[in-house]
Design a protein around this motif. Structure first.
Motif, short mmCIF file in Angstrom:
data_model
loop_
_atom_site.label_atom_id
_atom_site.label_comp_id
_atom_site.label_asym_id
_atom_site.label_seq_id
_atom_site.Cartn_x
_atom_site.Cartn_y
_atom_site.Cartn_z
N ARG A 14 0.81 -1.23 0.00
CA ARG A 14 0.00 0.00 0.00
C ARG A 14 0.84 1.27 0.00
NH1 ARG A 14 -4.28 -0.65 4.64
NH2 ARG A 14 -5.70 0.45 3.29
N HIS A 16 3.39 3.50 -2.61
CA HIS A 16 3.91 3.59 -3.97
C HIS A 16 5.28 4.23 -3.88
CE1 HIS A 16 3.77 3.69 -8.30
NE2 HIS A 16 4.41 4.83 -8.19
N PRO A 71 3.85 10.93 3.97
CA PRO A 71 3.38 11.89 2.97
C PRO A 71 3.95 13.29 3.24
CG PRO A 71 1.64 11.41 4.55
CD PRO A 71 2.79 10.51 4.89
N ALA A 72 3.89 14.11 2.21
CA ALA A 72 4.48 15.45 2.29
C ALA A 72 3.87 16.27 3.42
CB ALA A 72 4.31 16.16 0.95
N HIS A 73 2.57 16.07 3.67
CA HIS A 73 1.95 16.92 4.70
C HIS A 73 2.48 16.57 6.09
CE1 HIS A 73 -1.00 13.94 6.25
NE2 HIS A 73 -1.02 13.50 5.02
N TYR A 106 -1.24 7.43 10.44
CA TYR A 106 -0.94 7.21 9.02
C TYR A 106 -0.46 5.77 8.80
CZ TYR A 106 1.63 7.43 4.63
OH TYR A 106 2.11 7.16 3.38
N PHE A 109 -3.35 3.45 9.08
CA PHE A 109 -4.20 3.42 7.89
C PHE A 109 -3.59 2.54 6.81
CE2 PHE A 109 -5.41 4.61 3.66
CZ PHE A 109 -6.78 4.65 3.74
N LYS A 110 -2.28 2.61 6.72
CA LYS A 110 -1.59 1.84 5.67
C LYS A 110 -1.46 0.36 6.02
CE LYS A 110 -0.29 4.91 2.53
NZ LYS A 110 -0.64 4.76 1.11
N PHE B 136 1.03 7.66 -10.60
CA PHE B 136 0.83 6.21 -10.49
C PHE B 136 -0.65 5.84 -10.40
CE2 PHE B 136 -0.29 5.37 -6.05
CZ PHE B 136 0.12 6.51 -5.39
N LEU B 179 -7.92 3.72 -3.24
CA LEU B 179 -8.43 3.74 -1.87
C LEU B 179 -7.32 3.59 -0.83
CD1 LEU B 179 -11.69 1.61 -2.23
CD2 LEU B 179 -11.38 4.07 -2.47
N ASP B 180 -6.15 3.16 -1.25
CA ASP B 180 -5.03 3.05 -0.31
C ASP B 180 -4.26 4.36 -0.15
OD1 ASP B 180 -5.44 0.40 0.28
OD2 ASP B 180 -4.10 -0.34 -1.30
N TYR B 181 -4.66 5.39 -0.89
CA TYR B 181 -3.79 6.56 -0.97
C TYR B 181 -4.46 7.90 -0.65
CZ TYR B 181 -0.73 3.16 -3.09
OH TYR B 181 0.04 2.05 -3.31
N PRO B 182 -5.23 8.00 0.42
CA PRO B 182 -5.83 9.30 0.72
C PRO B 182 -4.80 10.38 1.03
CG PRO B 182 -6.14 7.77 2.55
CD PRO B 182 -5.59 6.98 1.41
N ASP B 183 -3.75 10.02 1.72
CA ASP B 183 -2.73 11.02 2.07
C ASP B 183 -2.02 11.51 0.81
OD1 ASP B 183 -3.11 9.32 4.59
OD2 ASP B 183 -1.93 11.02 5.34
N GLU B 184 -1.73 10.58 -0.07
CA GLU B 184 -1.03 10.94 -1.29
C GLU B 184 -1.91 11.82 -2.17
OE1 GLU B 184 -1.14 8.05 0.18
OE2 GLU B 184 0.90 7.25 0.34
N PHE B 186 -4.30 13.81 -1.04
CA PHE B 186 -4.36 15.10 -0.35
C PHE B 186 -3.11 15.94 -0.68
CE2 PHE B 186 -3.22 17.61 3.44
CZ PHE B 186 -4.30 18.47 3.49
N ASP B 187 -1.95 15.31 -0.59
CA ASP B 187 -0.71 16.02 -0.92
C ASP B 187 -0.73 16.51 -2.37
OD1 ASP B 187 0.40 15.70 1.56
OD2 ASP B 187 1.71 14.04 1.01
N HIS B 224 -13.23 3.79 4.84
CA HIS B 224 -11.94 4.00 5.49
C HIS B 224 -11.18 5.12 4.77
CE1 HIS B 224 -8.32 1.70 7.39
NE2 HIS B 224 -8.79 2.62 8.19
N PHE B 225 -11.19 5.04 3.45
CA PHE B 225 -10.53 6.07 2.63
C PHE B 225 -11.14 7.44 2.90
CE2 PHE B 225 -11.04 8.81 -1.02
CZ PHE B 225 -9.74 9.00 -1.45
N ARG B 228 -10.48 8.97 6.31
CA ARG B 228 -9.10 9.47 6.39
C ARG B 228 -8.96 10.76 5.58
NH1 ARG B 228 -4.43 9.68 9.20
NH2 ARG B 228 -2.78 10.36 7.83
N LEU B 232 -8.06 14.78 6.84
CA LEU B 232 -6.98 15.63 6.32
C LEU B 232 -7.54 16.91 5.72
CD1 LEU B 232 -4.93 12.84 4.49
CD2 LEU B 232 -4.33 13.94 6.65
#
Lengths: 269, 398
Positions: A14, A16, A71-73, A106, A109-110, B136, B179-184, B186-187, B224-225, B228, B232
């Motif tokens: 999960r 990248h 993540p960047a934040h 974080y 979540f991952k 990606f 769905l695995d990448y909410p933080d990414e 958001f960034d 879940h996504f 999260r 943020l």
């Protein structure tokens, strides 16, 4: 000596992240002892294709070391925290607990399942220093050591509920270099029996010391972590250090430590 | 299970809330989840047909309230600006004395240049950009016909919009991997000056017959996504606007105050009017236009040059469609506890997923409605909105 590949490296699920292992990893010649401490020994070279395959392919049953990335934040939150702390000079890292909580959320979540009893600390290693660890009295670097508490008894208690480094994150702007000998403590214990007349090692620290003395040609691996990248250590532990000798800025690592409670030990026993 | 109903009077339908016009079916991209069957067709709507569209709309009695005109379905910016300038002149002519309308365009942004920015600004056109996040995720599905990723081109367009200070919103199609990448995500939005986002879960529509979100674990992963992401986005400074939260919060708060909602824009006859580049029109879900059905034939109900609204409303095809869709909404009403906040599922999704309008739950319901409402309700419980002060009963003494 052949590359020890008891623990293998991969990218955490999960996430990248392009690992580019060939550029990220290099291999030293062995370790050298100095005043009872062990340090990686060069020259360093790129890994061969076979070595890369052996070290980075994921296989069942092996403890795995996982690359991940914050993540960047969250990186930005770290720098904001530092800026706030600088303004309020002298009162520590205000907001560090909240930052730790955000990191844990974080990772949770991952699906990284950070331990419930974790403690985080930000550790700064001055540019030019060759080790993360130092003698608290003299400040002298103390080099390679176990990721499990060195005072933990050998053999490990059932369930392995001992304090350990769970993972770390490079919070600095510059690349960090971890030095790893990726062999689990259990695997070290399965090594040659103690010579006649010598007692078995009493604790993990002693076990690692004996192992490194026994295998001075055991090649250390240097793992580069870009800014914001992290490494989750294999659950079985390994030998590691940080090398900041070539850095122009201080190395800043977030250490994520697992501190098992008495209940953890009871549950595991 | 289809049914029939009595003819409906024109004043009992509408009002028109959304007019979707397809200037061309052609798209310069070839996204893997696109529902448009005809996106290699480079034809363009003739201006005389567009004139018929405006004549039809403004003489139909549907335009009783302000509405939105959305240029969509195909990539609208492959049609030259001169065409839209002519469209603007027609609008001026036919829209005089009519309720005001807001023009908007949904684009992949790859063709945006300074001339388009100038056009958007002059005509106060609201811009929606379709982008799925970091390369990606985005380039996995949004590709050219040669299979190349398109994110670089999209970001060039977004940069230009930001430089030219043209406000825009973003739609991101969520596939299972996203769905695995909410933080990414958001960034990504923060990095590229994106302040308003909407998530469209990948749907089963038309030729796109399967969705990566159809697995049993997907609603849970989507919740879940979203939880999260909201954490943020809503706690950011400034907060990021999330359409799903805005709509769900409004539905929850409105319903609490005003009771059950009426049928939605998409399942109410002529709440939406969809017109293709040839002048064929339909109502209900826009994805239906251009598709055929064994039960109903084509979903197009008529042509703007030849078919009056009254004739359409009296037609057998429309009456059957409306009866079945109303029946499906009725089933939603009686079987779904989310109905008061939702107003019934979109007929297009029901048809594509369940094979009939006379049905209830769809993937859209599970993701876009139920999950969003649940996550929003949870958020509102933990972060209650500030109470609105009641108006003073009497004027204060000076």
């Amino acid at each position: 000596m052949m590359l020890l590949s008891r623990c293998r490296l991969g990218v955490a699920p999960r996430f990248h992240l392009a690992p580019d292992w060939a550029a990220r990893l290099s291999l030293g010649a062995g370790v050298q002892e100095s005043d009872g401490h062990f340090f990686p020994r060069g020259p360093w070279r790129p890994l061969t294709a076979d070595e890369l395959t052996s070290l980075t392919s994921v296989s069942e049953g092996c403890g795995e070391g996982w690359l991940f990335q914050i993540p960047a934040h969250l990186s930005a939150a770290w720098w904001e925290l530092l800026a706030r702390s600088a303004e309020a000079a002298g009162s520590g890292l205000q907001g560090f607990e909240d930052f730790s909580r955000q990191i844990a959320e974080y990772l949770g979540f991952k699906g990284m399942e950070p331990p419930p009893s974790l403690q985080m600390e930000a550790v700064v290693t001055a540019a030019g220093r060759c080790s993360l660890r130092s003698d608290p009295e003299t400040g002298v670097p103390t080099g390679l050591g176990p990721s499990l508490a060195p005072w933990a008894t050998c053999p490990l208690p059932p369930g392995g509920a001992v304090p350990r480094l769970w993972g770390l994150v490079n919070l600095g702007d510059e690349e960090s270099r971890l030095v790893l000998i990726p062999i689990a403590v259990e695997a070290m214990m399965a090594g040659p029996d103690s010579p006649p007349g010598q007692l078995p090692p009493a604790n993990v620290g002693e076990l690692v010391e004996r192992f490194l003395r026994e295998y001075p040609d055991c090649p250390p691996i240097r793992l580069r972590l870009a800014s914001g990248e992290g490494f989750r250590l294999p659950p079985g532990g390994l030998i590691l250090d940080v090398d900041a000798t070539d850095k122009s800025e201080a190395d800043v690592l977030l250490l994520i430590n697992e501190q098992p409670t008495a209940e953890d030990g009871r549950e595991n026993s | 299970m289809e049914t029939a109903c009595e003819p409906i009077a024109p004043d009992a339908i509408g009002p028109l809330e959304l007019l979707v016009i397809q200037p061309t079916p052609f798209c310069n991209l070839d996204c893997s989840y696109c529902y448009l069957p005809d996106r290699t067709n480079t034809r363009r709507m003739p201006l005389d047909i567009l004139e018929h569209v405006f004549q039809w709309v403004f003489s139909s009695g549907l335009a009783r309230e302000p509405f939105t005109l959305l240029w969509h379905a195909g990539e609208p910016l492959v049609v030259p600006i001169t065409w839209y300038e002519a469209a603007a002149s027609l609008l001026l002519r036919y829209g005089e004395g009519q309720p005001p309308l807001i023009q908007s365009v949904q684009t992949n942004a790859t063709l945006i240049n300074e001339q388009w920015c100038d056009f958007f600004r002059r005509h106060e056109i609201e811009v929606g950009v379709s982008v799925d996040g970091p390369a990606f995720l985005h380039d996995r599905h949004r590709r050219t016909r040669q299979g190349r990723g398109t994110l670089d081109g999209v970001l060039r367009g977004i940069r230009l919009l930001n430089q030219q200070e043209i406000p825009f919103k973003v739609i991101t199609v969520l596939t299972s991997e996203a769905l695995d990448y909410p933080d990414e995500l958001f960034d990504f939005y923060c990095e590229h000056g994106i302040h308003s986002v909407a998530f469209n879960p990948e749907e089963v529509e038309g030729p796109h017959t399967a969705s990566s979100l159809q697995g049993e674990d997907m609603p849970g992963r989507f919740r879940h996504f979203l939880a999260r992401f909201l954490e943020l986005a809503l706690l950011a400074d400034p907060p990021l606007e999330v359409r799903e939260f805005e709509i769900s919060a409004a539905a929850l708060l409105h319903s609490r105050r005003s009771g059950p909602s009426r049928r939605t824009q998409e399942n109410r006859p002529f709440g939406i009017l969809n017109v293709d580049y040839e002048g064929n029109f339909s109502t209900y879900s826009p994805e239906l236009l251009g598709l055929d059905s064994p039960s109903y034939g084509g979903f197009a109900l008529g042509h703007v040059a030849s078919d009056r609204l009254e004739d359409v409303l009296a037609s057998e095809k429309f009456r059957r469609l409306e009866a079945d869709i109303a029946h499906g909404v009725g089933l939603c009403h009686t079987s779904c506890r989310y109905f008061p906040f939702c107003g019934g599922g979109p007929p297009g999704n029901k048809y594509f997923e369940n094979g009939t309008f006379v049905s209830t739950e769809t993937l859209y319901c599970r993701m876009h409605m139920k999950a969003c409402l649940d996550v929003t309700a949870d958020w509102l419980e933990r972060h209650p909105p500030a109470p609105v002060a009641p108006p003073p009963l009497e004027r204060s003494a000076p």
